[in-house]
Design a protein around this motif. Structure first.
Motif, short mmCIF file in Angstrom:
data_model
loop_
_atom_site.label_atom_id
_atom_site.label_comp_id
_atom_site.label_asym_id
_atom_site.label_seq_id
_atom_site.Cartn_x
_atom_site.Cartn_y
_atom_site.Cartn_z
N ASN A 282 0.80 -1.23 0.00
CA ASN A 282 0.00 0.00 0.00
C ASN A 282 0.83 1.28 0.00
O ASN A 282 0.29 2.35 0.18
CB ASN A 282 -0.95 -0.01 1.20
N ASP A 283 2.12 1.16 -0.19
CA ASP A 283 2.99 2.33 -0.16
C ASP A 283 3.48 2.61 -1.58
O ASP A 283 4.17 1.77 -2.17
CB ASP A 283 4.17 2.07 0.78
N ASN A 284 3.14 3.76 -2.12
CA ASN A 284 3.49 4.07 -3.51
C ASN A 284 4.98 4.31 -3.72
O ASN A 284 5.43 4.42 -4.87
CB ASN A 284 2.69 5.27 -4.00
N SER A 285 5.78 4.37 -2.66
CA SER A 285 7.22 4.49 -2.85
C SER A 285 7.86 3.13 -3.13
O SER A 285 9.00 3.06 -3.56
CB SER A 285 7.87 5.13 -1.61
N ASP A 286 7.12 2.06 -2.91
CA ASP A 286 7.63 0.71 -3.19
C ASP A 286 7.38 0.35 -4.64
O ASP A 286 6.26 0.41 -5.13
CB ASP A 286 6.94 -0.33 -2.29
N ASN B 105 10.92 -1.78 3.01
CA ASN B 105 9.88 -0.99 3.64
C ASN B 105 9.07 -1.87 4.59
O ASN B 105 9.02 -1.62 5.78
CB ASN B 105 9.00 -0.34 2.58
N TYR B 106 8.45 -2.93 4.07
CA TYR B 106 7.65 -3.85 4.88
C TYR B 106 8.26 -5.25 4.87
O TYR B 106 8.78 -5.69 3.85
CB TYR B 106 6.22 -3.98 4.33
N VAL B 107 8.16 -5.92 6.00
CA VAL B 107 8.52 -7.34 6.10
C VAL B 107 7.44 -8.02 6.93
O VAL B 107 7.14 -7.59 8.05
CB VAL B 107 9.89 -7.56 6.78
N THR B 108 6.86 -9.07 6.37
CA THR B 108 5.90 -9.90 7.08
C THR B 108 6.36 -11.34 7.03
O THR B 108 6.70 -11.84 5.95
CB THR B 108 4.49 -9.79 6.47
N ILE B 109 6.38 -11.99 8.19
CA ILE B 109 6.68 -13.42 8.27
C ILE B 109 5.55 -14.06 9.07
O ILE B 109 5.30 -13.68 10.22
CB ILE B 109 8.02 -13.70 8.98
N LYS C 114 15.39 -6.15 -7.00
CA LYS C 114 16.52 -6.99 -6.59
C LYS C 114 16.59 -7.11 -5.06
O LYS C 114 16.83 -8.18 -4.52
CB LYS C 114 17.83 -6.48 -7.16
N ALA C 115 16.40 -6.01 -4.37
CA ALA C 115 16.42 -6.04 -2.91
C ALA C 115 15.26 -6.88 -2.38
O ALA C 115 15.44 -7.68 -1.45
CB ALA C 115 16.34 -4.62 -2.35
N ALA C 116 14.08 -6.73 -2.96
CA ALA C 116 12.91 -7.48 -2.49
C ALA C 116 13.08 -8.98 -2.72
O ALA C 116 12.80 -9.78 -1.82
CB ALA C 116 11.65 -6.96 -3.16
N PHE C 117 13.55 -9.37 -3.90
CA PHE C 117 13.76 -10.79 -4.16
C PHE C 117 14.84 -11.37 -3.25
O PHE C 117 14.66 -12.45 -2.68
CB PHE C 117 14.17 -11.02 -5.63
#
Length: 161
Positions: free
Chosen positions: A31-35, A84-88, A112-115
């Protein structure tokens, strides 16, 4: 049990018996448009392991310690990548074939960072978090030992700090 880091309210860790909805979890972090990137992973109970049929799976854990380890892993991911967000989310208890076990979701400005962060989190979760897996099958119940391949995958991250 839901644990949020005091350092980062955009970090959520849950260990629970109930199933989760992947779409709901995705929407909670996307929900963050910067992502520019949202990467998720969902693991399920499969019908075989090491060539043997599996009929169901029971996951046990060390309450309190498990959540603390997962929070530490999320914090390590934030230290390594601009996230920005991390959910586990990790389920425990008895699960049938096809049921979801684990969800990891990360967001970042760049793919690349997200993957990388998502892969890092599942690799380390499988080797560092105190979960014990009991598989039931036609030949009886079997406690699943740690795999060398999981340890090797996690060790690769130590080389790429």
């Amino acid at each position: 049990m839901t644990v949020s880091s005091e350092k980062n309210p955009r970090q959520v860790v849950r260990v629970q018996t109930a199933d989760f909805n992947v779409a709901d979890e995705y929407n909670a972090i996307a929900n963050d448009n910067s992502d520019g990137a949202v990467v998720t992973f969902a693991g399920k109970v499969r019908d075989f392991n090491d060539g043997s049929a599996v009929t169901d799976l029971t996951l046990e854990h060390y309450p309190g310690m498990t959540e603390a380890v997962l929070v530490q892993l999320a914090e390590q991911a934030y230290e390594r990548w601009p996230l920005n967000y991390v959910t586990i989310i990790h389920r425990v208890g008895r699960m049938e074939l096809g049921e979801q076990i684990v969800f990891i979701g990360v967001t970042s400005m760049h793919r690349k960072a997200a993957f990388a962060a998502c892969e890092f989190l599942i690799d380390f979760l499988k080797t560092k978090a105190p979960f014990w897996k009991l598989e039931a099958g036609e030949e009886g119940n079997n406690w699943v030992e740690a795999r060398d391949s999981d340890e090797q995958a996690a060790s690769m991250w130590n080389e790429t700090k």
